[in-house]
Enzyme design. Sequence first.
Site, mmCIF file in Angstrom:
data_model
loop_
_atom_site.group_PDB
_atom_site.id
_atom_site.type_symbol
_atom_site.label_atom_id
_atom_site.label_comp_id
_atom_site.label_asym_id
_atom_site.label_seq_id
_atom_site.Cartn_x
_atom_site.Cartn_y
_atom_site.Cartn_z
ATOM 1 N N HIS A 1 -5.970 -5.816 3.544
ATOM 2 C CA HIS A 1 -4.966 -4.757 3.692
ATOM 3 C C HIS A 1 -4.500 -4.692 5.137
ATOM 4 O O HIS A 1 -5.309 -4.458 6.034
ATOM 5 C CB HIS A 1 -5.573 -3.404 3.299
ATOM 6 N N CYS B 1 -2.950 -2.364 6.469
ATOM 7 C CA CYS B 1 -3.167 -1.021 7.018
ATOM 8 C C CYS B 1 -4.597 -0.874 7.556
ATOM 9 O O CYS B 1 -4.897 0.068 8.273
ATOM 10 C CB CYS B 1 -2.852 0.066 5.993
ATOM 11 N N CYS C 1 0.838 -1.202 0.000
ATOM 12 C CA CYS C 1 0.000 0.000 0.000
ATOM 13 C C CYS C 1 0.875 1.255 0.000
ATOM 14 O O CYS C 1 1.729 1.421 0.871
ATOM 15 C CB CYS C 1 -0.888 -0.025 1.241
ATOM 16 N N GLU C 2 0.661 2.114 -0.976
ATOM 17 C CA GLU C 2 1.526 3.294 -1.074
ATOM 18 C C GLU C 2 1.194 4.356 -0.032
ATOM 19 O O GLU C 2 1.976 5.274 0.187
ATOM 20 C CB GLU C 2 1.470 3.894 -2.489
ATOM 21 N N HIS C 3 0.050 4.232 0.616
ATOM 22 C CA HIS C 3 -0.298 5.210 1.654
ATOM 23 C C HIS C 3 0.344 4.890 3.000
ATOM 24 O O HIS C 3 0.601 5.784 3.792
ATOM 25 C CB HIS C 3 -1.818 5.288 1.835
ATOM 26 N N HIS C 4 0.577 3.601 3.276
ATOM 27 C CA HIS C 4 1.048 3.217 4.599
ATOM 28 C C HIS C 4 2.310 2.347 4.578
ATOM 29 O O HIS C 4 2.831 2.000 5.637
ATOM 30 C CB HIS C 4 -0.050 2.466 5.351
HETATM 31 ZN ZN ZN Z 1 -2.983 1.662 3.308
#
Ligand code: ZN
Length: 186
Positions: free
Chosen positions: A145, A147, A75-78
């Site tokens: 996910h 995250c 995941c590129e956000h976390h």
């Molecule tokens: Zn994420």
Amino acid sequence: MDKEKIKQAVRLFIEGIGDDPNREGVLHTPERVAAMCAEIFSGIGANPAAVFTRLLSESHDEIVLVKNIPFYSMCEHHLLPFVGQAHVAYLPDGKRITGLSKLARVVEVHAKRLQLQERLTTDVAETIMRALKPRGVMVVVEAEHLCMTMRGIKKPGSNIVTSANRGVFRRKAATRAEFLSLISRK
Ligand SMILES: [Zn+2]
């Protein structure tokens, strides 16, 4: 890939979270992470369409489906993994087909990047549309996910499902329905 930069970053990260980068257990962690990145981010900069170098001449014009393709992405956000399965189908143009392993390989190239599940799904569909020029493509991705499950809303076992359809799969409800009944069959 710049392994030195990754090593420096991991050292700083360990320090940043309040641990000691010189502690015995983590002393070699920067090297380990740098070596791991070469593998888990091998899709960055790779051309996924290059998977389809050799197309086979074949008049088959019914749905070809590869289901339960396992993948591991980040995941590129976390910077936490999301893990699941992709189901990839296409309807050949009646002139050419591809080897079945190539469909799994396209998923892999797109997964081994900093990703979002939504983009992974549409990118796989679009790569196949461009490279193979079939009458249509449909991709369904189901993933868990980390995250979402180890932080935040903490709902272990919850799956996110995304889909992308192109060509005849977008135009015809019956073709989509055929795909969905094929993937729900055990
Ligand atoms: Zn994420």
